[in-house]
Write a protein that holds these residues in place. Structure first.
Motif, PDB file in Angstrom:
ATOM      1  N   GLY A  29      38.045 -49.701  22.600  1.00 17.19           N
ATOM      2  CA  GLY A  29      38.860 -48.705  23.275  1.00 17.19           C
ATOM      3  C   GLY A  29      38.763 -48.745  24.779  1.00 17.19           C
ATOM      4  N   VAL A  31      40.191 -48.873  28.630  1.00 17.09           N
ATOM      5  CA  VAL A  31      41.341 -48.576  29.463  1.00 17.09           C
ATOM      6  C   VAL A  31      41.050 -49.083  30.866  1.00 17.09           C
ATOM      7  N   ARG A  43      46.072 -47.495  31.854  1.00 15.60           N
ATOM      8  CA  ARG A  43      46.744 -48.327  30.850  1.00 15.60           C
ATOM      9  C   ARG A  43      45.710 -48.893  29.884  1.00 15.60           C
ATOM     10  N   ASP A  44      46.192 -49.366  28.757  1.00 20.45           N
ATOM     11  CA  ASP A  44      45.372 -50.018  27.737  1.00 20.45           C
ATOM     12  C   ASP A  44      45.048 -51.432  28.214  1.00 20.45           C
TER      13      ASP A  44
END
Length: 74
Positions: A29, A31, A43-44
């Motif tokens: 997870g 970012v 953003r990812d």
């Protein structure tokens, strides 16, 4: 790429994206964050061409303060 949200217009072409030092090759997870003018873009990291969230400085400060204070701990 230029985006607009919350009355902010941001050009992300020259954005310097940063990822946490705690991110690693086995993190799911992650970012990335870029401080662009009066906005903070998020953003990812696995999909850098995907959607970008924009936050005002006050929203970002409230989020960071809440994280620091344990507001989001499970």
């Amino acid at each position: 790429m230029e985006i607009e949200a919350k009355g902010l217009r941001v050009n992300l072409d020259g954005a310097r994206w940063r990822r946490s030092d705690r991110s690693g090759p086995y993190s799911d997870g992650c970012v990335e964050v870029a401080f662009v003018g009066d906005a903070i873009a998020v953003r990812d990291s696995r999909n850098p061409a995907g959607p970008v969230l924009l936050f005002t400085r006050s929203e970002w400060d409230a989020f960071v303060g809440g994280a620091r204070d344990g507001e989001f701990d499970l």
